[in-house]
Scaffold this active site. Structure first.
Site, PDB file in Angstrom:
ATOM      1  N   SER A  19       0.821  -1.219   0.000  1.00  0.00           N
ATOM      2  CA  SER A  19       0.000   0.000   0.000  1.00  0.00           C
ATOM      3  C   SER A  19       0.853   1.267   0.000  1.00  0.00           C
ATOM      4  O   SER A  19       0.329   2.372  -0.010  1.00  0.00           O
ATOM      5  CB  SER A  19      -0.925   0.008   1.220  1.00  0.00           C
ATOM      6  OG  SER A  19      -0.174  -0.167   2.410  1.00  0.00           O
ATOM      7  N   GLU A  36     -20.276  21.517 -14.454  1.00  0.00           N
ATOM      8  CA  GLU A  36     -20.545  20.175 -14.992  1.00  0.00           C
ATOM      9  C   GLU A  36     -19.648  19.141 -14.314  1.00  0.00           C
ATOM     10  O   GLU A  36     -20.081  18.034 -13.991  1.00  0.00           O
ATOM     11  CB  GLU A  36     -20.325  20.153 -16.507  1.00  0.00           C
ATOM     12  CG  GLU A  36     -21.440  20.841 -17.267  1.00  0.00           C
ATOM     13  CD  GLU A  36     -21.190  20.914 -18.769  1.00  0.00           C
ATOM     14  OE1 GLU A  36     -22.152  20.877 -19.514  1.00  0.00           O
ATOM     15  OE2 GLU A  36     -20.020  21.023 -19.193  1.00  0.00           O
ATOM     16  N   HIS A  56     -40.965  21.720  -9.993  1.00  0.00           N
ATOM     17  CA  HIS A  56     -41.033  20.875 -11.198  1.00  0.00           C
ATOM     18  C   HIS A  56     -40.373  21.559 -12.395  1.00  0.00           C
ATOM     19  O   HIS A  56     -40.722  21.288 -13.540  1.00  0.00           O
ATOM     20  CB  HIS A  56     -42.483  20.511 -11.550  1.00  0.00           C
ATOM     21  CG  HIS A  56     -43.296  20.074 -10.363  1.00  0.00           C
ATOM     22  ND1 HIS A  56     -43.339  18.752  -9.946  1.00  0.00           N
ATOM     23  CD2 HIS A  56     -44.041  20.772  -9.477  1.00  0.00           C
ATOM     24  CE1 HIS A  56     -44.117  18.670  -8.863  1.00  0.00           C
ATOM     25  NE2 HIS A  56     -44.540  19.888  -8.552  1.00  0.00           N
ATOM     26  N   SER A  58     -15.451  25.063 -27.385  1.00  0.00           N
ATOM     27  CA  SER A  58     -15.575  23.801 -28.089  1.00  0.00           C
ATOM     28  C   SER A  58     -14.522  23.777 -29.189  1.00  0.00           C
ATOM     29  O   SER A  58     -14.200  24.801 -29.772  1.00  0.00           O
ATOM     30  CB  SER A  58     -16.974  23.700 -28.698  1.00  0.00           C
ATOM     31  OG  SER A  58     -16.963  22.809 -29.795  1.00  0.00           O
ATOM     32  N   LYS A  83      -8.165   3.540   2.111  1.00  0.00           N
ATOM     33  CA  LYS A  83      -7.403   4.777   1.914  1.00  0.00           C
ATOM     34  C   LYS A  83      -7.667   5.494   0.611  1.00  0.00           C
ATOM     35  O   LYS A  83      -7.889   6.703   0.600  1.00  0.00           O
ATOM     36  CB  LYS A  83      -5.916   4.492   2.084  1.00  0.00           C
ATOM     37  CG  LYS A  83      -5.590   4.287   3.540  1.00  0.00           C
ATOM     38  CD  LYS A  83      -4.244   3.708   3.782  1.00  0.00           C
ATOM     39  CE  LYS A  83      -4.254   2.974   5.096  1.00  0.00           C
ATOM     40  NZ  LYS A  83      -5.195   1.807   5.122  1.00  0.00           N
ATOM     41  N   LYS A  87     -19.376  28.317 -28.866  1.00  0.00           N
ATOM     42  CA  LYS A  87     -19.683  27.711 -27.564  1.00  0.00           C
ATOM     43  C   LYS A  87     -18.846  28.262 -26.409  1.00  0.00           C
ATOM     44  O   LYS A  87     -17.670  28.547 -26.543  1.00  0.00           O
ATOM     45  CB  LYS A  87     -19.433  26.177 -27.623  1.00  0.00           C
ATOM     46  CG  LYS A  87     -20.429  25.426 -28.458  1.00  0.00           C
ATOM     47  CD  LYS A  87     -21.856  25.452 -27.917  1.00  0.00           C
ATOM     48  CE  LYS A  87     -22.037  24.572 -26.712  1.00  0.00           C
ATOM     49  NZ  LYS A  87     -22.084  23.151 -27.083  1.00  0.00           N
TER      50      LYS A  87
HETATM   51  N1  ARG Z   1      -1.197  -1.218   5.345  1.00  0.00           N
HETATM   52  C1  ARG Z   1      -2.092  -1.727   6.330  1.00  0.00           C
HETATM   53  C2  ARG Z   1      -3.441  -1.028   6.276  1.00  0.00           C
HETATM   54  O1  ARG Z   1      -3.532  -0.074   5.625  1.00  0.00           O
HETATM   55  C3  ARG Z   1      -1.499  -1.531   7.680  1.00  0.00           C
HETATM   56  C4  ARG Z   1      -1.949  -2.516   8.690  1.00  0.00           C
HETATM   57  C5  ARG Z   1      -1.468  -3.868   8.304  1.00  0.00           C
HETATM   58  N2  ARG Z   1      -1.719  -4.818   9.320  1.00  0.00           N
HETATM   59  C6  ARG Z   1      -1.599  -6.102   9.121  1.00  0.00           C
HETATM   60  N3  ARG Z   1      -1.851  -6.880  10.084  1.00  0.00           N
HETATM   61  N4  ARG Z   1      -1.260  -6.581   7.942  1.00  0.00           N
HETATM   62  O2  ARG Z   1      -4.410  -1.436   6.851  1.00  0.00           O
END
Ligand code: ARG
Length: 470
Positions: free
Chosen positions: A36, A303, A169, A290, A338, A296
């Site tokens: 991540s 939008e 309406h 446009s 996230k 335009k």
């Molecule tokens: N990158 C993980 C998350 O966003 C952190 C926590 C990971 N915990 C674990 N037991 N693998 O949730």
């Protein structure tokens, strides 16, 4: 913070946080799939803040030595600088922001770095980071809403008695003032700000101390950490603290409502700026042309706000769905919170900013607005009310006016254009004072109570709104 893609390199097995348990390295694709760091590195500042508070607590409780705390703080402060200046090397192999920072700390300060994770898990760590980050976002969002409300008030003040047709309406219904119309959005945003302030109370609670799920056997002081980090309270149940993301869902729901309000507003700006309505002109810097049609001028910003509302609503559904199947306690599913959350915050904040600015660039064509209000029998209700005040039961008055409107439609004119004798065919109670109620100004001025559209009330409403913004 500078943007960098994490490097993919293979760390020595001994550098992986859990290498001892495994017989073979993680597959390359799995590594990419589970990592991540690409997006959660955005939490770095908050991760460091949380780690410093945790380390200080460990020191205070004699769980680690004072020297270790000093080394950890110094190391983390340096790492913060490396990240800010863009020299920090993010490694995909280290999975996430937490392990990247911890590994760098250990490289810098040795064993003290390895002690930082005592009595903590990434599960309570990440929940803490997200809450810290979101708390600061909420403060920015509320400030953004206030700014937008301020520009709504500026515009409303210029149009306390500008007449426009009010619609139901999307048919002309009754005359309203443009200022009054704008204040409707002030109210929506006022509730939005309340919602964020309320959600903030539940965001601002400390998960740290929950550790992986069950708490920890070290003599920790959670209240101390909460105080260090400015949390109002500690989460009261460790399983709940590491697993639930309702605070993020609440935030996103509140964000979806703001976007929904602005999407409605946008729909109106789009309609009003179309030549068919011709009520407003949006400054050129918020529009595009446009590539094929030279004439335009397109209202791209409203939008896109309308379009991006779909995106934020989608994030809300994503988060709700993410949560619904999870048994207690932490599951890796939560890592998926996230990106929707970050994108919700980014979309909302930039939308608020651009909107506040765009409203300042709006020019109103009072003549077109007024003419539109004249066209749709907007004062028909006023005529019915007039008859009621002369003793006609409301339902009978309604019917008499409906017939008069039908007649005016046939004559292709407005009610006020019909001669008195013709009007009197629909009710004997009509006399020459009727023309006073058939005017737009008369109609507006008569709705003179809290929440009504009379210019006198709009002035009061603006004054009240200004008080609320203070
Ligand atoms: N990158 C993980 C998350 O966003 C952190 C926590 C990971 N915990 C674990 N037991 N693998 O949730």
């Amino acid at each position: 913070m500078q943007e960098q893609s994490p490097k993919i390199n293979s760390l020595d097995a001994k550098d992986k946080a859990w290498s001892g348990r495994f017989n073979e390295p993680v597959a390359e694709l799995v590594k990419r799939y589970t990592a991540s760091v690409d997006f959660d590195k955005r939490l770095a500042e908050f991760d460091i803040q949380g780690s410093i508070a945790h380390a200080r607590m460990l020191g205070k409780q004699d769980i680690i030595s004072k020297e270790d705390v000093t080394a950890i703080e110094k190391g983390l402060n340096e790492i913060r600088q490396e990240i800010r200046s863009g020299t920090f090397e993010w490694l995909l192999d280290l999975e996430d922001v937490h392990l990247n920072i911890e590994k760098r700390l250990t490289d810098k300060i040795g064993d003290a770095g390895k002690r930082l994770h005592t009595g903590r898990s990434r599960n309570d760590q990440v929940a803490t980071d997200v809450r810290l980050w979101l708390r600061s976002v909420v403060d920015d969002v509320i400030a953004g809403i206030r700014k937008l409300q301020g520009s709504i008030l500026e515009l409303a003040e210029q149009h306390v008695d500008t007449v426009m047709p009010g619609f139901t309406h999307l048919q002309v219904a009754q005359p309203v003032t443009f200022g009054h119309h704008l204040l409707a959005y002030f109210e929506m945003l006022q509730r939005d700000a309340e919602r964020f302030a309320d959600a903030r109370k539940r965001i601002n609670r400390l998960p740290l101390g929950a550790a992986a799920l069950a708490g920890t056997s070290y003599p920790i002081d959670r209240e101390f950490v909460a105080k260090e980090l400015g949390f109002d309270e500690v989460c009261r149940n460790s399983l709940d603290a590491v697993s639930d993301r309702d605070f993020a869902i609440e935030f996103t729901a509140a964000a979806a409502l703001v976007m929904t309000h602005l999407s409605r507003f946008s729909e109106e700006l789009i309609l009003w700026s179309s030549p068919r309505f011709g009520f407003i002109d949006i400054a050129d810097r918020f529009c595009t042309g446009s590539s094929i049609m030279p004439q335009k001028k397109n209202p791209d910003v409203p939008e896109l706000v309308r379009g991006k509302t779909g995106r934020v609503n989608g994030h809300l559904v994503a988060l709700l769905t993410l949560m619904k199947g999870q048994p207690l306690a932490y599951n890796k599913d939560n890592q998926e919170d996230k990106e929707p959350l970050f994108d919700t915050a980014d979309t909302l904040l930039v939308t608020l900013e651009i909107y506040a600015d765009m409203l300042r660039g709006i020019k109103v064509d009072k003549t077109n607005m007024r003419n539109a209000a004249m066209e749709g029998f907007a004062t028909a209700t006023d005529l019915a009310d007039y008859l009621v005040k002369k003793g006609t039961p409301f339902r009978d008055a309604h019917e008499a006016v409906a017939l008069a409107v039908r007649y005016a439609v046939q004559q292709n004119c407005d009610l006020a254009d019909l001669p008195l004798q013709e009007l009197q065919k629909f009710s004997a109670q009509i006399s020459d004072d009727v023309f006073g109620v058939l005017t737009l100004e008369g109609s507006l001025a008569s709705r003179n109570h809290i929440g009504g559209t009379a210019p006198a009330q709009v002035k009061k409403a603006i004054a009240y709104a200004k008080q609320q913004l203070k």
